[in-house]
Design a protein around this motif. Structure first.
Motif, short mmCIF file in Angstrom:
data_model
loop_
_atom_site.label_atom_id
_atom_site.label_comp_id
_atom_site.label_asym_id
_atom_site.label_seq_id
_atom_site.Cartn_x
_atom_site.Cartn_y
_atom_site.Cartn_z
N PHE A 178 12.03 87.97 -6.06
CA PHE A 178 12.84 87.73 -4.86
C PHE A 178 14.27 87.36 -5.22
O PHE A 178 14.51 86.48 -6.03
CB PHE A 178 12.19 86.59 -4.06
CG PHE A 178 12.97 86.18 -2.85
CD1 PHE A 178 12.98 86.98 -1.71
CD2 PHE A 178 13.68 84.99 -2.82
CE1 PHE A 178 13.69 86.61 -0.58
CE2 PHE A 178 14.39 84.61 -1.70
CZ PHE A 178 14.40 85.42 -0.58
N ARG A 179 15.21 88.07 -4.62
CA ARG A 179 16.64 87.76 -4.80
C ARG A 179 17.36 87.71 -3.46
O ARG A 179 18.34 87.00 -3.32
CB ARG A 179 17.30 88.81 -5.69
CG ARG A 179 16.79 88.79 -7.10
CD ARG A 179 17.57 89.75 -7.98
NE ARG A 179 16.84 89.96 -9.22
CZ ARG A 179 16.65 91.12 -9.78
NH1 ARG A 179 17.16 92.21 -9.25
NH2 ARG A 179 15.98 91.23 -10.90
N ALA A 180 16.91 88.50 -2.51
CA ALA A 180 17.57 88.56 -1.20
C ALA A 180 17.42 87.22 -0.50
O ALA A 180 16.34 86.71 -0.35
CB ALA A 180 16.95 89.66 -0.34
N GLY A 181 18.49 86.65 -0.14
CA GLY A 181 18.44 85.39 0.60
C GLY A 181 18.22 84.17 -0.26
O GLY A 181 18.02 83.08 0.26
N GLU A 233 21.99 90.82 8.70
CA GLU A 233 22.48 92.17 8.97
C GLU A 233 22.29 93.07 7.75
O GLU A 233 21.90 94.23 7.89
CB GLU A 233 23.95 92.11 9.37
CG GLU A 233 24.16 91.49 10.74
CD GLU A 233 25.63 91.27 11.07
OE1 GLU A 233 26.50 91.83 10.37
OE2 GLU A 233 25.90 90.53 12.03
N LYS A 234 22.56 92.54 6.55
CA LYS A 234 22.40 93.33 5.34
C LYS A 234 20.93 93.68 5.12
O LYS A 234 20.60 94.83 4.80
CB LYS A 234 22.93 92.56 4.12
CG LYS A 234 22.80 93.36 2.83
CD LYS A 234 23.36 92.60 1.64
CE LYS A 234 23.22 93.43 0.39
NZ LYS A 234 23.71 92.74 -0.79
N VAL A 235 20.04 92.72 5.31
CA VAL A 235 18.61 92.97 5.15
C VAL A 235 18.15 94.05 6.13
O VAL A 235 17.40 94.96 5.76
CB VAL A 235 17.79 91.67 5.32
CG1 VAL A 235 16.30 91.95 5.49
CG2 VAL A 235 18.02 90.74 4.14
N ALA A 236 18.61 93.98 7.37
CA ALA A 236 18.24 94.99 8.37
C ALA A 236 18.73 96.37 7.95
O ALA A 236 17.99 97.36 8.08
CB ALA A 236 18.81 94.61 9.74
N ARG A 237 19.94 96.47 7.41
CA ARG A 237 20.48 97.77 6.95
C ARG A 237 19.65 98.31 5.79
O ARG A 237 19.33 99.50 5.74
CB ARG A 237 21.95 97.64 6.55
CG ARG A 237 22.92 97.60 7.71
CD ARG A 237 24.37 97.78 7.25
NE ARG A 237 24.77 96.89 6.16
CZ ARG A 237 25.24 95.64 6.33
NH1 ARG A 237 25.35 95.13 7.55
NH2 ARG A 237 25.59 94.92 5.29
N VAL A 238 19.32 97.45 4.84
CA VAL A 238 18.55 97.88 3.67
C VAL A 238 17.15 98.32 4.10
O VAL A 238 16.65 99.35 3.65
CB VAL A 238 18.48 96.77 2.60
CG1 VAL A 238 17.47 97.10 1.52
CG2 VAL A 238 19.86 96.53 2.00
N ARG A 239 16.53 97.57 5.00
CA ARG A 239 15.19 97.94 5.49
C ARG A 239 15.24 99.30 6.19
O ARG A 239 14.36 100.13 5.99
CB ARG A 239 14.66 96.88 6.45
CG ARG A 239 14.15 95.66 5.74
CD ARG A 239 13.76 94.57 6.74
NE ARG A 239 12.90 93.65 6.07
CZ ARG A 239 11.59 93.59 6.25
NH1 ARG A 239 11.00 94.38 7.11
NH2 ARG A 239 10.86 92.73 5.57
#
Length: 152
Positions: free
Chosen positions: A114-117, A127-133
């Motif tokens: 885990f690195r995100a967040g 917003e970045k997580v939503a774009r990557v997903r």
């Protein structure tokens, strides 16, 4: 990483793994109340799926369900639900978003954590997580379409 579950012909052999021993240890580490469990406990969880089981053919293919677990949770946490859908005539793609899961193990044995967040939750991160997903899901759908997955 993506796991696929699908209606299959009866297959023999070893059950598909739930998680690797390393993934098990990293998942359990996130639950201090489970500190007395052996680190490989989750790796011993039995599944009903068989790796590379021959698919059942169906004219027109199988309807697709895409599942994507929440922040930190690996795709394996959706295994029982995915197996249930597959047993009812659906193809299921379990998408794991690398660096968003507590642990993602690749076929070469490398495990990414885990690195995100890790620096905290912010609106910008959301917003970045939503774009990557969205990009990950689009990629998976494109690859499945190119491979003719679901068409028997």
């Amino acid at each position: 990483m993506v796991s696929l579950w699908y209606p299959a012909k009866k297959a023999k052999g070893t059950a598909a793994p739930y998680v690797t021993p390393r993934e098990s240890a990293l998942i359990l580490k996130g639950f201090p109340e489970l500190k007395n469990l052996p680190p490989d406990t989750l790796a011993k969880t039995k599944t009903h799926a068989r790796a590379a089981a021959p698919a059942l053919a169906k004219k027109g293919g199988w309807p697709l369900v895409v599942m994507s677990p929440g922040m930190t949770m690996p795709r394996a946490t959706l295994t029982s639900l995915a197996e249930e859908f597959a047993s009812r005539g659906y193809m299921v793609a379990g998408v794991e978003h690398t660096c968003e899961s507590v642990a993602t193990t690749f076929p070469d044995g490398r495990t990414v954590t885990f690195r995100a967040g890790a620096g905290g939750q912010t609106p910008e991160l959301g917003e970045k997580v939503a774009r990557v997903r969205a990009a990950d899901t689009t990629f998976v759908l494109d690859q499945l379409e190119r491979a003719g997955a679901g068409t028997g």
